[in-house]
Motif scaffolding. Structure first.
Motif, PDB file in Angstrom:
ATOM      1  N   ASP A   1       0.826  -1.214   0.000  1.00  0.00           N
ATOM      2  CA  ASP A   1       0.000   0.000   0.000  1.00  0.00           C
ATOM      3  C   ASP A   1       0.859   1.262   0.000  1.00  0.00           C
ATOM      4  N   VAL A   2       1.902   1.266   0.838  1.00  0.00           N
ATOM      5  CA  VAL A   2       2.797   2.421   0.915  1.00  0.00           C
ATOM      6  C   VAL A   2       3.522   2.605  -0.420  1.00  0.00           C
TER       7      VAL A   2
ATOM      8  N   LEU B   1      10.255  -5.704   8.223  1.00  0.00           N
ATOM      9  CA  LEU B   1      10.338  -4.441   8.952  1.00  0.00           C
ATOM     10  C   LEU B   1      11.374  -3.522   8.310  1.00  0.00           C
ATOM     11  N   ALA B   2      12.510  -4.107   7.915  1.00  0.00           N
ATOM     12  CA  ALA B   2      13.568  -3.323   7.261  1.00  0.00           C
ATOM     13  C   ALA B   2      13.082  -2.753   5.929  1.00  0.00           C
ATOM     14  N   ARG B   3      12.270  -3.535   5.210  1.00  0.00           N
ATOM     15  CA  ARG B   3      11.736  -3.052   3.936  1.00  0.00           C
ATOM     16  C   ARG B   3      10.856  -1.831   4.155  1.00  0.00           C
ATOM     17  N   LEU B   4      10.023  -1.880   5.211  1.00  0.00           N
ATOM     18  CA  LEU B   4       9.153  -0.748   5.537  1.00  0.00           C
ATOM     19  C   LEU B   4       9.988   0.478   5.900  1.00  0.00           C
ATOM     20  N   PHE B   5      11.022   0.285   6.709  1.00  0.00           N
ATOM     21  CA  PHE B   5      11.903   1.399   7.072  1.00  0.00           C
ATOM     22  C   PHE B   5      12.652   1.923   5.850  1.00  0.00           C
ATOM     23  N   GLY B   6      12.949   1.027   4.911  1.00  0.00           N
ATOM     24  CA  GLY B   6      13.657   1.431   3.695  1.00  0.00           C
ATOM     25  C   GLY B   6      12.880   2.433   2.873  1.00  0.00           C
ATOM     26  N   TYR B   7      11.551   2.304   2.862  1.00  0.00           N
ATOM     27  CA  TYR B   7      10.732   3.272   2.138  1.00  0.00           C
ATOM     28  C   TYR B   7      10.927   4.676   2.705  1.00  0.00           C
TER      29      TYR B   7
END
Length: 198
Positions: free
Chosen positions: A73-74, A130-136
């Motif tokens: 979604d992000v 979690l790292a992928r989300l922070f990467g955005y």
């Protein structure tokens, strides 16, 4: 014979995950019980533990699905605005996070309601999501602050995530310190644009 057993175990795994996800979406984490899950899956409670180590493992796996949906979604929200500035990208992501949390509140809450800490043996795939989300978040920050070291970008990323998450959590729970939903997007934008000024 081993292939049939593996196939049955994988089918049961998927069925249990589907049922657990539906249960969490409907009633939140407290609604998830091993005995009820076994009844709905048509298996014994013991059979659950031939596929998962414990109930927490099932929750982790359903949380993995939620992380993936949140990430999609992000990413879609940002991709829909290819010419957005780095500051605009942060605002888009913050708004997408709010929308996901509002539309998927129980599944979203379960991401944080499961008791976990850095001392636990958290699966690598979970940390990767979690790292992928922070990467955005880190991407636009690196554009805004090209001279900052990675450690500073990481701290800023976590600070922004924590800020937006806190606003969303308080707002959706309608705590006394929160603001109305109609103002939440404006508040998120103010914080993110403030951080986006080098």
């Amino acid at each position: 014979m081993a292939r049939k057993t593996d196939k049955r175990r994988e089918d049961l795994r998927i069925k249990l995950l589907d049922l657990a996800e539906a249960t969490i979406i409907k009633g939140g984490l407290p609604a998830l019980k091993a005995r009820t899950l076994a009844t709905e899956a048509g298996c014994s409670v013991g059979a659950i533990y031939t596929v998962f180590g414990d109930l927490n493992d099932i929750v982790l796996a359903t949380n993995g699905r939620t992380f993936q949906r949140l990430g999609r979604d992000v990413a879609r929200a940002v991709q829909a605005r290819p010419n957005a500035s780095p500051a605009d990208q942060l605002v888009i992501m913050g708004t997408a996070y709010l929308e996901f949390a509002a539309d998927n509140t129980r599944a979203w809450r379960t991401l944080f309601d499961l008791e976990m800490s850095t001392q636990m043996n958290v699966p690598k795939w979970y940390l990767a999501e979690l790292a992928r989300l922070f990467g955005y978040i880190a991407g636009p920050l690196r554009q805004i602050y090209p001279d900052k070291p990675d450690r500073d970008i990481d701290l800023m990323t976590r600070a922004l995530f924590s800020s937006v998450h806190g606003m969303v959590l308080l707002g959706l729970e309608q705590r006394i310190s929160a603001i109305p939903r109609s103002d939440m997007e404006n508040m998120i934008e103010m914080v993110l644009r403030g951080m986006a000024r080098p």
